[in-house]
Design an enzyme around this catalytic site. Structure first.
Site, mmCIF file in Angstrom:
data_model
loop_
_atom_site.group_PDB
_atom_site.id
_atom_site.type_symbol
_atom_site.label_atom_id
_atom_site.label_comp_id
_atom_site.label_asym_id
_atom_site.label_seq_id
_atom_site.Cartn_x
_atom_site.Cartn_y
_atom_site.Cartn_z
ATOM 1 N N SER A 260 0.831 -1.200 0.000
ATOM 2 C CA SER A 260 0.000 0.000 0.000
ATOM 3 C C SER A 260 0.869 1.255 0.000
ATOM 4 O O SER A 260 1.792 1.384 0.797
ATOM 5 C CB SER A 260 -0.900 -0.020 1.233
ATOM 6 O OG SER A 260 -1.652 1.141 1.242
ATOM 7 N N GLY A 261 0.592 2.160 -0.917
ATOM 8 C CA GLY A 261 1.332 3.416 -0.982
ATOM 9 C C GLY A 261 2.574 3.331 -1.841
ATOM 10 O O GLY A 261 3.350 4.275 -1.926
ATOM 11 N N THR B 249 -1.576 2.665 -8.094
ATOM 12 C CA THR B 249 -2.660 3.407 -8.741
ATOM 13 C C THR B 249 -2.079 4.492 -9.638
ATOM 14 O O THR B 249 -2.531 4.683 -10.760
ATOM 15 C CB THR B 249 -3.577 4.014 -7.666
ATOM 16 O OG1 THR B 249 -4.020 2.945 -6.845
ATOM 17 C CG2 THR B 249 -4.756 4.713 -8.280
ATOM 18 N N ASN C 8 -1.265 5.370 3.148
ATOM 19 C CA ASN C 8 -1.388 6.080 1.875
ATOM 20 C C ASN C 8 -2.581 7.033 1.944
ATOM 21 O O ASN C 8 -3.668 6.643 2.361
ATOM 22 C CB ASN C 8 -1.602 5.018 0.765
ATOM 23 C CG ASN C 8 -1.720 5.629 -0.608
ATOM 24 O OD1 ASN C 8 -1.683 6.851 -0.765
ATOM 25 N ND2 ASN C 8 -1.879 4.781 -1.604
ATOM 26 N N SER D 115 -5.427 5.702 -0.641
ATOM 27 C CA SER D 115 -5.273 4.257 -0.730
ATOM 28 C C SER D 115 -6.487 3.629 -1.401
ATOM 29 O O SER D 115 -7.635 3.948 -1.082
ATOM 30 C CB SER D 115 -5.108 3.687 0.671
ATOM 31 O OG SER D 115 -4.903 2.317 0.590
ATOM 32 N N SER D 116 -6.219 2.752 -2.359
ATOM 33 C CA SER D 116 -7.330 2.065 -3.027
ATOM 34 C C SER D 116 -7.899 1.051 -2.046
ATOM 35 O O SER D 116 -7.169 0.194 -1.558
ATOM 36 C CB SER D 116 -6.825 1.320 -4.262
ATOM 37 O OG SER D 116 -5.992 2.155 -5.028
ATOM 38 N N GLY E 107 -2.750 -2.821 -2.149
ATOM 39 C CA GLY E 107 -1.456 -3.435 -1.829
ATOM 40 C C GLY E 107 -1.465 -4.123 -0.476
ATOM 41 O O GLY E 107 -2.338 -3.903 0.363
ATOM 42 N N GLU F 17 -0.848 -4.844 3.194
ATOM 43 C CA GLU F 17 -0.746 -3.851 4.255
ATOM 44 C C GLU F 17 -0.847 -4.512 5.630
ATOM 45 O O GLU F 17 -1.474 -5.563 5.791
ATOM 46 C CB GLU F 17 -1.833 -2.776 4.094
ATOM 47 C CG GLU F 17 -3.232 -3.332 4.025
ATOM 48 C CD GLU F 17 -4.264 -2.302 3.587
ATOM 49 O OE1 GLU F 17 -3.883 -1.232 3.114
ATOM 50 O OE2 GLU F 17 -5.446 -2.603 3.748
HETATM 51 N N1 LIG Z 1 5.248 8.172 -9.858
HETATM 52 C C1 LIG Z 1 4.918 8.946 -8.859
HETATM 53 N N2 LIG Z 1 5.279 10.229 -8.850
HETATM 54 C C2 LIG Z 1 4.958 11.029 -7.832
HETATM 55 N N3 LIG Z 1 4.253 10.632 -6.760
HETATM 56 C C3 LIG Z 1 3.862 9.341 -6.714
HETATM 57 C C4 LIG Z 1 4.158 8.441 -7.762
HETATM 58 N N4 LIG Z 1 3.644 7.255 -7.436
HETATM 59 C C5 LIG Z 1 3.038 7.417 -6.242
HETATM 60 N N5 LIG Z 1 3.160 8.664 -5.803
HETATM 61 C C6 LIG Z 1 2.641 9.228 -4.548
HETATM 62 O O1 LIG Z 1 2.354 8.161 -3.700
HETATM 63 C C7 LIG Z 1 0.994 8.164 -3.321
HETATM 64 C C8 LIG Z 1 0.469 6.746 -3.215
HETATM 65 O O2 LIG Z 1 0.454 6.132 -4.471
HETATM 66 P P1 LIG Z 1 -0.697 5.163 -4.920
HETATM 67 O O3 LIG Z 1 -2.002 5.662 -4.494
HETATM 68 O O4 LIG Z 1 -0.490 4.902 -6.324
HETATM 69 O O5 LIG Z 1 -0.334 3.893 -4.096
HETATM 70 P P2 LIG Z 1 -0.938 2.448 -4.225
HETATM 71 O O6 LIG Z 1 0.190 1.547 -4.483
HETATM 72 O O7 LIG Z 1 -2.038 2.460 -5.180
HETATM 73 O O8 LIG Z 1 -1.459 2.191 -2.779
HETATM 74 P P3 LIG Z 1 -2.743 1.409 -2.285
HETATM 75 O O9 LIG Z 1 -2.415 -0.002 -2.354
HETATM 76 O O10 LIG Z 1 -2.924 1.901 -0.936
HETATM 77 O O11 LIG Z 1 -3.832 1.796 -3.206
HETATM 78 C C9 LIG Z 1 0.301 8.961 -4.369
HETATM 79 O O12 LIG Z 1 -0.854 9.565 -3.864
HETATM 80 C C10 LIG Z 1 1.348 9.964 -4.769
HETATM 81 O O13 LIG Z 1 1.329 11.038 -3.887
HETATM 82 MG MG LIG Z 2 -3.939 2.264 -5.113
#
Ligand SMILES: Nc1ncnc2c1ncn2[C@@H]1O[C@H](COP(=O)(O)OP(=O)(O)OP(=O)(O)O)[C@@H](O)[C@H]1O
Ligand SMILES: [Mg+2]
Length: 1007
Positions: free
Chosen positions: A111-112, A116, A161, A164-165, A389, A391
Site C-alpha cells: 500500500s502506498g 494506482t 497512503n 489508498s485504493s 497493496g 498492508e
Molecule cells: N510516480 C509517482 N510520482 C509522484 N508521486 C507518486 C508516484 N507514485 C506514487 N506517488 C505518490 O504516492 C501516493 C500513493 O500512491 P498510490 O495511491 O499509487 O499507491 P498504491 O500503491 O495504489 O497504494 P494502495 O495499495 O494503498 O492503493 C500517491 O498519492 C502519490 O502522492
Molecule cells: Mg492504489
C-alpha cells in the site's frame, strides 16, 4: 535543445545500471539496493530487471510524465531509452498490435507504493499516444474520467497512503484493429466496506463523503439535510482525521462532478447517488436508546431524512433498524434487537448500501465504456491490474485478510509465470540450467484457499453451520485444522514472545511479505446480520437502490455464500483472466513509511526486495533467456528475413529456425534451441530481429503494393485495350462501309458518266441525262470561275452543243453587264475623250498606218494655249471662239515650200494663221473634203470649194497630230454636217450629192 536535454538525461541515466541484469555483482542484495538508492537519489525511480519494471515511489512530482516524454517512448524499443512506465505501456501496446495477443500489466507492491499512480500513467499514455477519432476521443475521456469517480468512492486516506485504493480494480482497455482505444471494462474486487462505519485512528472514510460535505453547494446540502462539518457525522469521526493536507476535497468534488458528466451520468443519476451517500451519513447518526432491554431509536430526525432520501417508509425503516425477522415453526416473527445488535444491524445496512452502490457505479461506468460498434466485435485488450497493496495495521480486520490474500495470489501468479514456469520450461526444453532457489508462496495460498482445509473453507463452514457460530469457535476450529501449518499461529499456539504482541481474538499469518495478525471479531456475525433488514431496501424508490437490492436474491433460501468465498471465487476468475494474457510486470516499492520525498529507508526497501522476490527474479533473468518463442511462431514471424525460409519452410521446424538464426547472424551465446522453442538470451537480439522485420515488412509491403499495382494497372490496361479495340473495330467498320459506299457511288457515277458519254449525241434520255447535266453543270461552273475580267477580254469557254445558244446569251449579258458597269464608271472627260477616239477610230481605223500609234495617246483640248496665239489673231476672230489650235506646216501648192503655221479651229471653220495674220479661213461649209494618205505621214489636204473666190484653193498641211487634228475637224464639221464613210479602192473625201460629206477609204488589212 532536444539533443542537449537528451544528452543531459543520458548522463544522469548512467547513474548505476538501468537494468539490474547488467549489475556486476548480481547475487548481492546490497549491490542491488545500492543501485536502487543511487538512482533514487538522482530521481531515477525506474529500473528494469529484464522486462520487469521496478518503480520506487518518489513522493514528489517528477517532470517525467509530460507529452514530450510520451513521444520519446512511443514506438521505441525497450532498451533504447531509459526505463519508464511508458516503456512498459508502449511495449505491451506494440506486442498487442504485432502479435495480436491480449496483454495485461500487473502492478503490484504494498500500500502506498504507487500502483494506482502507475496505472493512471499508463492510461494517460494510451490516451495521448494512441490514434484517435472523434468517437475514440469520447472513449478516451471516459476511460480517464472513470478514475476520479472510482477513486472518490473507493479510495480513502489510510495510515499507509493518503489515497489508498480500498478496492481491487482490473480494467480492460479495448483496442480496435487500428490500435485506437474503443472501449473498456472494469471489474472491481471486494470493497473494504467496514471503512464506511469505522476508521482506524488517523484514517478517513471514503473520499466522497468529505468531498460532498466540503464541496457540495449550499442548496444541495440543504436538500440532503447535511451540514458542512464532517465532525457532525458518526461515520466520519472515528479516525479523528477530517482534513488531510495532501487532499483538497473541495476541488476534488468539482473534478468528480465533471467526471460524472463526462461518463454520462444525468442529473437524476447524480441526485439519486448523492441521496444514497447522504443517507449513509444519516444512518450513522441514528441514535439508539434502550427500552426494556430492546433498542429503540431516540430521535426521528434522521429517520425522516432517510425516509425521504431513500424513498422508503419511515416506520418500516425504524422497525427494520430495531428488529430482526426470525422464522419459528414456519412463521415469520419480528424479534426486537438489543442495543448492540441494533447498531450492528444499522452498520451492516450502511455497509451493504454503500458496497452495492459502489458495484452499481462500476457497472454504470462499464455501460458507458462499452464498445458499441457492432460491425467489428474483434478487438484486442490490454488489462491493467491495480489492486490494493499488501498492508499491515495494528488491527487488521477480515477485509485486510482478503486484501493480503489477494496480494499473496498475485505474488503466486508472478512466481508461476516468471520463476517457476521459466525454470520448468528450461528443463522441459532440455536447456542446461542451474536451478535458482526461491520462496514459493503457494504454501500460504493453499493455507488460505484450500478446499475443506483452507481458512476460507473453515470460515464458510463455521458461519453457515446451524447452531451458535461465533468468532471464537471459528478461531478454535482454525487452530484445530491448520494449527500445525508453518505459516499459521494463534494466541494459543504461539510462543511466549509472540503471545505478547497477539490478542486472544487474533490469528497470525506469516505472509510472503510479512507477518500479520488478523482479528476475527465480527467475521462470523457480518454474514448473518447482513441478510436481515435489507429487504426494506428492496422497497426503496431510489432507482439505484432498486437495482442494487433484488428481493429474490435476498429471500433466496439457498445457502448464501460468505463474502470470503465470493472473494476467493472472484480471485480465481481474475487469475484465469490474467493467465490468458501476456503479462508485463511493474513492481512498486515505497522508499519510506512517512510518505516523504527523498528518504530512502534501506530496511524497508530490503524487506520489499526480499518479499517481492526481486533477487530471485534477477538471478533467473541473468541465467536465463529473455525471450522464447515456439519454433512455429518464431519461424512464422521472421521467415521473411531469410531466403531459405521464405515464403515457406518445408523441412523440420527446428531446422528452419536454425537456418533462420544462422542467416540472421545470431552468435552461439545469444540463443539456444530447445525441444520446441528457441530461447533468446538478450532482448537486444530480438529487438534487432524485430527491427529487421520492420524494415523487411516495408520492402515486402512495397513489393506487394508494386505487384498489386502492376496487376491492377495491367487489368485496367487490358480493359482499356479491349474497349479501344472494340471502338476501333466499330469505327473501322463505319469507315470501311462509308468508303465502300463512296466507292460504289463513285463507280456508279463513272459508269453513268461513261454511258452518258457514249449516248451524248442522242436526245436526252435516262442513259445520258446525267452526263449532259454534268457537262452543263461543269460548263457553267467553269464559266463561273472564268468569266471575262473586262470588256476587252474576249475569252469564253467553249459551250457544249446543248448550251451554245444559252452561252451566247450569257456572253452578251456578261458583255452588256461589263459595258454597263464600265460606262457607269466613266468620267465625263473620259467619255468625251472616248467619243473623240470613237470618231478617230471610225475615220482612221484600218485606213491609216499611224492610226494605231495614235490610239494610246490621249487627245487634248488644244495644242496651243492662249499665250501661244497672237492676240491680234484672237482679236481678228472676234466673237468666234477658238476651240482647238495646233501648230502645222503648210506646203505651198506650188514649190511645196514648207511654212510653219497655226491651225485654229472654231465652231464654224478652220483658220490658218501665220504669226498675227489670218492667212486663210476655211468655213466648214466651204470644205469640200480632206485627204490623207493611208501611210503613216502627217500630211492632210483641205479641199476647198473653188468657186469661192475668197478661198485660195486646197491647202496642204502637215501636223504631228494629224489624227487628233482631223478628228477635231470632223467633230466640228459633224456638228454642221453628216459624213458618210464607205470603203473604196482609194481614199476620197468629197461632198456627196445628198449634201453629206462622203469619205471613201480603202481597206488596208483584211479583218
Ligand atoms: N510516480 C509517482 N510520482 C509522484 N508521486 C507518486 C508516484 N507514485 C506514487 N506517488 C505518490 O504516492 C501516493 C500513493 O500512491 P498510490 O495511491 O499509487 O499507491 P498504491 O500503491 O495504489 O497504494 P494502495 O495499495 O494503498 O492503493 C500517491 O498519492 C502519490 O502522492
Ligand atoms: Mg492504489
Amino acid at each position: 535543445m532536444r539533443a542537449m536535454m537528451e544528452s543531459a538525461l543520458t548522463a544522469r541515466d548512467r547513474v548505476g545500471v538501468q537494468d539490474f541484469v547488467l549489475l556486476e555483482n548480481y547475487t548481492s542484495e546490497a549491490a542491488f539496493i545500492e543501485n536502487l538508492r543511487k538512482r533514487f537519489k538522482e530521481n531515477l525511480i525506474y529500473t528494469y530487471i529484464g522486462s520487469v519494471l521496478v518503480s520506487v515511489n518518489p513522493y514528489k512530482d517528477l517532470e517525467i510524465y509530460n507529452k514530450n516524454h510520451m513521444e520519446r517512448y512511443r514506438g521505441v524499443n525497450f532498451y533504447e531509452v531509459s526505463p519508464h512506465i511508458y516503456a512498459v505501456g508502449d511495449n505491451s501496446y506494440r506486442s498487442m498490435r504485432t502479435e495480436r495477443k491480449d496483454q495485461c500489466i500487473l502492478i503490484s507492491g504494498e500500500s502506498g507504493a504507487g500502483k494506482t499512480e502507475a496505472s493512471k500513467k499508463i492510461l494517460q499514455y494510451y490516451a495521448v499516444t494512441c490514434p484517435a477519432s472523434e468517437q475514440v476521443q469520447t472513449v478516451k475521456d471516459r476511460l480517464l474520467q472513470s478514475n476520479p469517480v472510482l477513486e472518490a468512492f473507493g479510495n480513502a486516506k489510510t495510515l499507509r497512503n493518503d489515497n489508498s485504493s480500498r478496492f481491487g480494480k482490473y480494467m480492460d482497455i479495448q483496442f480496435d484493429f487500428k490500435g485506437a482505444p474503443v472501449g473498456g471494462h472494469i471489474i472491481n474486487y471486494l470493497l473494504e466496506k467496514s471503512r464506511v462505519v469505522h476508521q482506524n485512528h488517523g484514517e478517513r472514510n471514503f473520499h466522497i463523503f468529505y468531498q460532498l460535505i466540503e464541496g457540495g453547494e449550499e442548496d444541495l446540502l440543504r436538500r440532503l439535510g447535511l451540514e458542512r462539518n464532517p465532525q457532525q457525522y458518526q461515520y466520519l469521526v472515528k479516525g479523528n482525521c477530517p482534513k488531510v493536507s495532501s487532499i483538497n476535497d473541495r476541488s476534488d468534488w468539482k473534478t468528480v462532478r465533471k467526471a460524472l458528466t463526462v461518463i454520462g451520468f444525468n442529473e437524476d443519476d447524480v441526485e439519486e447517488l448523492l441521496n444514497i451517500i447522504a443517507s449513509v451519513l444519516h444512518l450513522g447518526n441514528v441514535q439508539y436508546g434502550e427500552e426494556d432491554g430492546s433498542a429503540c431509536i431516540t430521535s426521528d430526525t434522521q429517520i425522516k431524512y432517510l425516509a425521504r432520501l431513500l424513498g422508503v417508509n419511515g416506520t418500516v425503516l425504524t422497525e427494520a433498524l430495531t428488529h430482526k425477522k426470525i422464522i419459528a415453526k414456519g412463521e415469520e416473527l419480528m424479534s426486537p434487537l438489543n442495543l448492540e445488535q441494533a447498531s450492528s444491524a444499522r452498520d451492516a445496512l450502511s455497509k451493504a448500501v454503500y458496497g452495492r452502490t459502489f458495484t452499481w457505479l462500476v457497472n454504470k461506468i462499464n455501460t458507458s465504456l462499452t464498445y458499441t460498434d457492432d460491425s467489428s466485435k474483434h478487438y484486442s485488450v490490454i488489462g491493467l491490474l491495480d489492486i490494493y497493496g499488501f498492508e499491515v495495521f495494528q488491527h487488521n480486520s477480515f477485509e485486510q485478510f482478503c486484501i493480503n490474500y489477494c496480494n499473496e495470489k498475485l505474488q503466486q501468479l508472478f512466481i508461476e509465470l516468471t520463476l517457476k514456469s521459466e525454470q520448468e520450461e528450461y528443463e522441459a526444453e532440455g536447456i542446461t540450467w542451474e536451478p535458482v532457489q526461491y520462496f514459493n508462496n503457494k504454501i500460504i495460498c493453499d493455507l488460505v484457499e484450500e478446499k475443506f482445509k483452507g481458512i476460507i473453507s473453515i470460515l464458510d463452514e463455521e458461519c453457515l453451520r446451524p447452531g451458535d457460530a461465533s468468532d471464537l469457535t471459528f478461531l478454535e476450529k482454525l487452530a484445530d485444522t491448520v494449527g500445525g501449518h508453518p505459516h499459521f499461529v494463534t494466541h494459543k499456539l504461539a510462543d511466549a514472545k509472540t503471545r505478547k504482541v497477539m490478542g486472544r481474538e487474533e490469528f497470525r499469518l506469516l505472509h510472503y511479505a510479512g507477518e500479520v495478525n488478523y482479528n476475527v471479531n465480527g467475521v462470523c456475525v457480518c454474514v448473518c446480520v447482513c441478510v436481515f433488514n435489507l429487504i426494506v431496501m428492496c422497497m426503496s424508490e431510489n432507482k439505484i437502490l432498486n437495482q442494487c437490492f433484488d428481493r429474490e436474491e435476498l429471500s433466496d433460501k439457498k445457502r448464501p455464500e460468505t463474502a470470503a468465498a465470493q472473494f476467493k471465487a472472484s480471485l480465481a476468475k481474475l487469475m484465469e483472466i490474467l493467465m490468458s494474457k501476456e503479462p508485463s510486470y511493474v513492481r512498486c516499492m515505497k522508499p519510506n513509511d512517512s510518505k516523504q520525498a527523498g528518504r530512502f529507508d534501506e530496511v524497508l526497501i530490503r524487506h520489499q526486495v526480499k518479499y517481492l522476490g526481486l533477487m530471485e527474479n534477477l538471478r533467473v533473468r541473468r541465467a536465463g533467456f529473455a525471450y522464447r518463442r515456439r519454433y512455429e511462431v518464431f519461424l512464422q514471424r521472421y521467415k521473411s528475413l531469410c531466403p531459405d525460409t521464405w515464403p515457406n519452410w518445408q523441412g523440420k521446424l527446428s531446422d528452419g529456425v536454425a537456418t533462420l538464426v544462422k542467416h540472421l547472424g545470431y552468435k552461439p551465446e545469444e540463443y539456444k534451441l530447445g525441444r520446441s522453442k528457441i530461447f533468446i538470451r538478450f532482448p537486444k537480439t530480438l529487438f534487432g530481429t524485430e527491427e529487421a522485420l520492420e524494415t523487411r515488412k516495408h520492402s515486402l509491403a512495397t513489393k506487394l503494393q508494386a505487384g498489386w499495382r502492376g496487376y491492377s494497372q495491367k487489368s485496367k490496361y487490358q480493359k482499356l485495350r479491349t474497349s479501344a479495340i472494340a471502338v476501333q473495330a466499330w469505327w473501322r467498320g463505319i469507315l470501311a462501309r462509308r468508303r465502300a459506299r463512296r466507292r460504289r457511288q463513285a463507280a456508279d457515277t463513272i459508269r453513268r458518266f461513261i454511258k452518258g458519254f457514249i449516248h451524248r449525241h442522242e436526245d436526252r434520255c435516262p442513259e445520258n441525262e446525267y452526263f449532259l447535266d454534268y457537262v452543263r453543270y461543269s460548263f457553267l461552273m467553269k464559266l463561273h470561275r472564268n468569266l471575262p475580267k473586262n470588256v476587252l477580254d474576249k475569252s469564253w469557254p467553249t459551250p457544249p452543243a446543248a448550251l451554245t445558244e444559252a452561252s451566247e446569251h450569257l456572253r452578251q449579258l456578261c458583255m452588256q453587264n461589263m459595258v454597263w458597269s464600265y460606262c457607269k464608271k466613266i468620267s465625263p472627260e473620259w467619255k468625251h475623250q472616248m467619243e473623240q477616239k470613237m470618231i478617230a477610230s471610225e475615220l482612221f481605223k484600218d485606213k491609216k498606218d499611224n492610226y494605231p500609234q495614235s490610239v494610246p495617246k490621249l487627245f487634248v483640248s488644244t495644242r496651243l494655249n492662249g499665250e501661244d496665239i497672237n492676240p491680234k489673231v484672237v482679236q481678228a476672230l472676234g466673237s468666234e471662239k477658238m476651240k482647238y489650235a495646233v501648230p502645222v506646216t503648210k506646203y505651198d501648192r506650188k514649190g511645196y515650200k514648207a511654212r510653219p503655221r497655226q491651225l485654229l479651229l472654231t465652231s464654224s471653220g478652220a483658220v490658218i494663221v501665220e504669226e498675227a495674220k489670218l492667212k486663210q479661213r476655211i468655213d466648214y461649209g466651204a470644205l469640200k473634203g480632206i485627204s490623207v494618205s493611208s501611210l503613216s505621214d502627217g500630211l492632210f489636204v483641205l479641199h476647198v470649194l473653188s468657186e469661192d473666190n475668197k478661198q485660195k484653193g486646197d491647202v496642204v498641211l502637215q501636223s504631228d497630230h494629224v489624227i487628233e487634228t482631223l478628228t477635231k475637224i470632223a467633230i466640228y464639221i459633224t456638228a454642221l454636217c453628216v459624213i458618210d464613210f464607205t470603203p473604196g479602192s482609194e481614199l476620197l473625201v468629197a461632198k456627196a450629192k445628198n449634201g453629206h460629206l462622203s469619205v471613201t477609204a480603202p481597206r488596208l488589212n483584211s479583218r
